[in-house]
Design a protein around this motif. Structure first.
Motif, short mmCIF file in Angstrom:
data_model
loop_
_atom_site.label_atom_id
_atom_site.label_comp_id
_atom_site.label_asym_id
_atom_site.label_seq_id
_atom_site.Cartn_x
_atom_site.Cartn_y
_atom_site.Cartn_z
N UNK A 88 0.72 -1.14 0.04
CA UNK A 88 0.00 -0.06 0.01
C UNK A 88 0.67 1.54 -0.03
N UNK A 89 1.95 1.18 1.03
CA UNK A 89 2.96 2.64 0.89
C UNK A 89 3.15 2.96 -0.74
N UNK A 90 4.02 1.82 -1.26
CA UNK A 90 4.31 1.65 -2.47
C UNK A 90 3.70 2.29 -3.42
N UNK A 91 1.88 1.50 -3.59
CA UNK A 91 1.47 1.38 -4.71
C UNK A 91 1.51 3.45 -4.55
N UNK A 111 -11.10 2.24 6.17
CA UNK A 111 -11.05 3.04 4.42
C UNK A 111 -12.44 2.60 4.44
N UNK A 112 -13.66 2.41 4.83
CA UNK A 112 -15.30 2.34 3.67
C UNK A 112 -15.42 3.00 2.69
N UNK A 113 -14.34 4.67 2.56
CA UNK A 113 -14.36 5.89 1.96
C UNK A 113 -13.42 5.79 1.00
N UNK A 164 -11.19 1.56 -4.54
CA UNK A 164 -10.41 0.51 -4.18
C UNK A 164 -9.52 -0.34 -5.15
N UNK A 165 -9.99 1.27 -5.83
CA UNK A 165 -9.20 0.84 -7.26
C UNK A 165 -7.41 1.18 -6.83
#
Length: 132
Positions: free
Chosen positions: A23-26, A84-86, A89-90
């Motif tokens: 996640x951090x790298x993305x 993180x629901x808001x 997701x892409x």
């Protein structure tokens, strides 16, 4: 998290830790792995020295008490309770250049204090290609 934002990851070795790193790298950020087995003093030093802006903490673990007293210290997020629901997701599709920082790893500290070694994306990519 933006390109080269340093993000601390205090997590046990697990699938969740790998998700955090990805996640951090993305997002284009640079992760700073923090071993929960380290003494609180060492973790506090690494957090302050690395200049992280965000500290991700795996549920059940705690950030060192010194983090709360750091002037301008990092924002702390508990990975088990953050909503993180808001969030989308892409794939964020953040462009990353090979010279940008990928992660900061700390040495064993044989001189008394651990020292951070910064690793760029190009070096990480070369290492992964060599390992394959």
């Amino acid at each position: 998290v933006k390109p080269e934002t340093r993000v601390g990851l205090l997590a046990q070795r697990s699938v969740e830790m790998m998700v955090g790193i990805l996640a951090v790298l993305k997002a284009g950020g640079a992760y700073v792995p923090l071993d929960p087995e380290y003494p609180a003093e060492r973790l506090g030093y690494m957090i302050e020295d690395s200049g992280i802006a965000l500290l991700l903490v795996q549920g059940g673990l705690r950030a060192p008490a010194s983090v709360a007293s750091m002037a301008g210290g990092p924002r702390v997020l508990d990975l088990d309770t953050v909503d993180v629901s808001g969030e989308r997701a892409t794939d964020p599709e953040v462009a990353v250049h090979g010279e940008q920082l990928a992660y900061v790893i700390y040495t064993s500290g044989s001189t008394g204090r651990p020292k951070g070694a910064a690793v760029r994306h190009a070096a990480l990519s070369s290492c992964m290609a060599w390992m394959q």
